[in-house]
Scaffold this motif. Sequence first.
Motif, PDB file in Angstrom:
ATOM      1  N   ASP A   8       1.131  -1.434   0.350  1.00 45.76           N
ATOM      2  CA  ASP A   8       0.003  -0.218  -0.060  1.00 45.76           C
ATOM      3  C   ASP A   8       0.768   1.144   0.166  1.00 45.76           C
ATOM      4  OD1 ASP A   8      -2.633  -1.666   0.064  1.00 45.76           O
ATOM      5  OD2 ASP A   8      -2.134  -1.511   2.298  1.00 45.76           O
ATOM      6  N   MET A   9       2.115   1.147   0.509  1.00 47.75           N
ATOM      7  CA  MET A   9       3.307   2.436   0.517  1.00 47.75           C
ATOM      8  C   MET A   9       3.399   2.477  -0.923  1.00 47.75           C
ATOM      9  SD  MET A   9       4.509   2.454   4.377  1.00 47.75           S
ATOM     10  CE  MET A   9       5.286   0.498   4.522  1.00 47.75           C
ATOM     11  N   GLN A  10       4.209   2.011  -1.378  1.00 48.71           N
ATOM     12  CA  GLN A  10       4.858   1.532  -2.738  1.00 48.71           C
ATOM     13  C   GLN A  10       3.779   2.157  -3.823  1.00 48.71           C
ATOM     14  OE1 GLN A  10       6.405  -2.735  -3.115  1.00 48.71           O
ATOM     15  NE2 GLN A  10       7.617  -2.821  -1.329  1.00 48.71           N
ATOM     16  N   LYS A  11       2.519   1.341  -3.659  1.00 45.91           N
ATOM     17  CA  LYS A  11       1.258   1.712  -4.917  1.00 45.91           C
ATOM     18  C   LYS A  11       1.598   2.761  -5.268  1.00 45.91           C
ATOM     19  CE  LYS A  11      -3.328   1.103  -6.504  1.00 45.91           C
ATOM     20  NZ  LYS A  11      -4.150   0.290  -6.980  1.00 45.91           N
ATOM     21  N   PRO A  12       1.185   4.061  -4.080  1.00 44.08           N
ATOM     22  CA  PRO A  12       1.211   5.325  -4.413  1.00 44.08           C
ATOM     23  C   PRO A  12       2.431   6.262  -5.018  1.00 44.08           C
ATOM     24  CG  PRO A  12       0.877   5.463  -2.249  1.00 44.08           C
ATOM     25  CD  PRO A  12       1.462   4.004  -2.291  1.00 44.08           C
ATOM     26  N   LEU A  13       3.561   5.466  -4.151  1.00 39.38           N
ATOM     27  CA  LEU A  13       5.031   6.097  -4.738  1.00 39.38           C
ATOM     28  C   LEU A  13       5.301   5.705  -5.947  1.00 39.38           C
ATOM     29  CD1 LEU A  13       7.695   7.121  -3.914  1.00 39.38           C
ATOM     30  CD2 LEU A  13       8.816   5.015  -3.575  1.00 39.38           C
ATOM     31  N   MET A  14       5.580   4.163  -6.508  1.00 40.27           N
ATOM     32  CA  MET A  14       5.457   4.178  -7.612  1.00 40.27           C
ATOM     33  C   MET A  14       4.608   4.351  -8.951  1.00 40.27           C
ATOM     34  SD  MET A  14       7.846   2.177  -7.852  1.00 40.27           S
ATOM     35  CE  MET A  14       7.820   1.044  -9.596  1.00 40.27           C
ATOM     36  N   GLU A  15       3.533   4.928  -8.185  1.00 42.15           N
ATOM     37  CA  GLU A  15       2.261   5.959  -9.429  1.00 42.15           C
ATOM     38  C   GLU A  15       2.558   6.535  -9.950  1.00 42.15           C
ATOM     39  OE1 GLU A  15      -1.481   5.003  -7.787  1.00 42.15           O
ATOM     40  OE2 GLU A  15      -2.245   2.859  -8.629  1.00 42.15           O
ATOM     41  N   LYS A  16       3.233   7.604  -8.632  1.00 47.11           N
ATOM     42  CA  LYS A  16       4.178   9.325  -8.224  1.00 47.11           C
ATOM     43  C   LYS A  16       5.741   8.954  -9.482  1.00 47.11           C
ATOM     44  CE  LYS A  16       0.528  11.610  -6.600  1.00 47.11           C
ATOM     45  NZ  LYS A  16      -0.209  13.043  -7.112  1.00 47.11           N
ATOM     46  N   LEU A  17       6.033   8.309  -8.943  1.00 43.14           N
ATOM     47  CA  LEU A  17       7.713   8.080 -10.047  1.00 43.14           C
ATOM     48  C   LEU A  17       7.385   8.248 -11.547  1.00 43.14           C
ATOM     49  CD1 LEU A  17      10.258   8.217  -9.722  1.00 43.14           C
ATOM     50  CD2 LEU A  17       9.866   5.904  -8.798  1.00 43.14           C
ATOM     51  N   ILE A  18       6.349   7.186 -11.957  1.00 36.64           N
ATOM     52  CA  ILE A  18       6.283   6.981 -13.232  1.00 36.64           C
ATOM     53  C   ILE A  18       5.338   8.215 -13.982  1.00 36.64           C
ATOM     54  CG2 ILE A  18       4.816   5.680 -15.364  1.00 36.64           C
ATOM     55  CD1 ILE A  18       4.873   3.368 -12.902  1.00 36.64           C
ATOM     56  N   ALA A  19       4.489   8.573 -13.210  1.00 37.97           N
ATOM     57  CA  ALA A  19       3.465  10.004 -14.123  1.00 37.97           C
ATOM     58  C   ALA A  19       4.941  11.807 -13.792  1.00 37.97           C
ATOM     59  CB  ALA A  19       2.793  10.321 -13.241  1.00 37.97           C
ATOM     60  N   ASP A  20       5.416  11.509 -12.750  1.00 41.24           N
ATOM     61  CA  ASP A  20       6.718  12.170 -12.591  1.00 41.24           C
ATOM     62  C   ASP A  20       7.761  11.948 -13.458  1.00 41.24           C
ATOM     63  OD1 ASP A  20       4.653  13.394 -11.200  1.00 41.24           O
ATOM     64  OD2 ASP A  20       6.368  13.422  -9.410  1.00 41.24           O
ATOM     65  N   SER A  21       8.183  10.828 -13.685  1.00 41.72           N
ATOM     66  CA  SER A  21       9.450  10.546 -14.355  1.00 41.72           C
ATOM     67  C   SER A  21       9.377  10.471 -15.991  1.00 41.72           C
ATOM     68  CB  SER A  21      10.616   9.708 -13.697  1.00 41.72           C
ATOM     69  OG  SER A  21       9.737   8.271 -13.944  1.00 41.72           O
ATOM     70  N   ARG A  22       8.342   9.791 -16.087  1.00 37.10           N
ATOM     71  CA  ARG A  22       7.966   9.372 -18.043  1.00 37.10           C
ATOM     72  C   ARG A  22       8.447  10.749 -18.479  1.00 37.10           C
ATOM     73  NH1 ARG A  22       2.630   9.167 -17.723  1.00 37.10           N
ATOM     74  NH2 ARG A  22       2.892   7.058 -17.356  1.00 37.10           N
ATOM     75  N   ALA A  23       8.124  11.835 -18.792  1.00 33.04           N
ATOM     76  CA  ALA A  23       8.727  12.677 -19.544  1.00 33.04           C
ATOM     77  C   ALA A  23       9.821  12.349 -20.017  1.00 33.04           C
ATOM     78  CB  ALA A  23       8.502  14.053 -19.515  1.00 33.04           C
ATOM     79  N   GLN A  24      11.004  12.606 -18.952  1.00 32.88           N
ATOM     80  CA  GLN A  24      12.714  12.199 -18.966  1.00 32.88           C
ATOM     81  C   GLN A  24      13.113  11.020 -19.495  1.00 32.88           C
ATOM     82  OE1 GLN A  24      12.592  13.885 -15.185  1.00 32.88           O
ATOM     83  NE2 GLN A  24      14.333  15.394 -16.094  1.00 32.88           N
ATOM     84  N   ILE A  25      12.465  10.335 -19.274  1.00 33.78           N
ATOM     85  CA  ILE A  25      12.643   8.424 -19.515  1.00 33.78           C
ATOM     86  C   ILE A  25      12.407   7.963 -20.677  1.00 33.78           C
ATOM     87  CG2 ILE A  25      12.323   6.445 -18.292  1.00 33.78           C
ATOM     88  CD1 ILE A  25      13.971   8.271 -16.708  1.00 33.78           C
ATOM     89  N   GLU A  26      10.718   8.800 -20.842  1.00 30.51           N
ATOM     90  CA  GLU A  26      10.662   7.785 -22.496  1.00 30.51           C
ATOM     91  C   GLU A  26      11.566   8.605 -23.217  1.00 30.51           C
ATOM     92  OE1 GLU A  26       6.396   8.402 -23.201  1.00 30.51           O
ATOM     93  OE2 GLU A  26       5.938   6.481 -22.007  1.00 30.51           O
ATOM     94  N   PRO A  27      12.138   9.331 -23.304  1.00 31.93           N
ATOM     95  CA  PRO A  27      12.584  10.221 -24.735  1.00 31.93           C
ATOM     96  C   PRO A  27      14.019   9.058 -24.203  1.00 31.93           C
ATOM     97  CG  PRO A  27      12.079  11.644 -24.088  1.00 31.93           C
ATOM     98  CD  PRO A  27      11.396  10.284 -22.508  1.00 31.93           C
ATOM     99  N   LYS A  28      14.993   9.072 -23.692  1.00 31.75           N
ATOM    100  CA  LYS A  28      16.238   7.867 -23.376  1.00 31.75           C
ATOM    101  C   LYS A  28      15.565   6.724 -23.599  1.00 31.75           C
ATOM    102  CE  LYS A  28      17.447  11.323 -19.508  1.00 31.75           C
ATOM    103  NZ  LYS A  28      18.500  11.462 -19.860  1.00 31.75           N
ATOM    104  N   ILE A  29      14.560   5.938 -23.149  1.00 27.89           N
ATOM    105  CA  ILE A  29      14.162   4.397 -23.062  1.00 27.89           C
ATOM    106  C   ILE A  29      14.116   4.389 -24.953  1.00 27.89           C
ATOM    107  CG2 ILE A  29      12.881   2.333 -23.346  1.00 27.89           C
ATOM    108  CD1 ILE A  29      12.035   3.313 -21.193  1.00 27.89           C
TER     109      ILE A  29
END
Length: 209
Positions: free
Chosen positions: A141-162
């Motif tokens: 339950d603690m990991q889920k909101p962290l992962m959701e926020k982390l993915i949302a916040d870092s997607r714009a920077q990570i997707e171009p690198k991928i």
Amino acid sequence: MRIKTLLLVALLSAAFGVQAQSTPAKKELAARIVKLQMPGIEGLARNLAEQPAAALLERAGQILQARVPPDRQEAVGKEIQADVKKYVDEAVPIVRDRAAKLAPTTVGAVLEEKFTEDELRQVISVMENPAWLKFQQLGPDMQKPLMEKLIADSRAQIEPKIKALEQSIAKRLGIQEGAGAGASSGAPATGSAVNPAGPFKGSKPPATK
């Protein structure tokens, strides 16, 4: 308390010359700790069984892009994933059961040798503490909101690198843009039989189990 933590404490005790003689009471206490730790032991066994399959899956993804025609890549990728699932379904129970049988004579033996009866009781009191158990159970339950926020916040920077990595690998393999690794082809992405972008690919992050 995770099994690695227990083993680390045991190793540190050994390094400082702490030795404790085994007794029937200690055997019972150590067995109790091993039983409490069994979910962690089974998780360790699962990871061990899955590692070879993960390595083979990664290698298969590279070969898939290089040697399989684009129109066959998606189908072959699914077949490979089915093979991996079959292996995992068969191998995990074997390794898990062996780990459960070996734990008393390995983890239990370390606990008996390196800890006193009083120390073992202290460990059990922590592991059985209601607040600690609640904390452990709330991990997902603690990991889920962290992962959701982390993915949302870092997607714009990570997707171009991928994408850049995907294109670089495809170039090294001699694959034309859009012919092998492109999303429009429906083929699994370069480097794996599954999409390497993982949760960063798509409009919404997946729910974390």
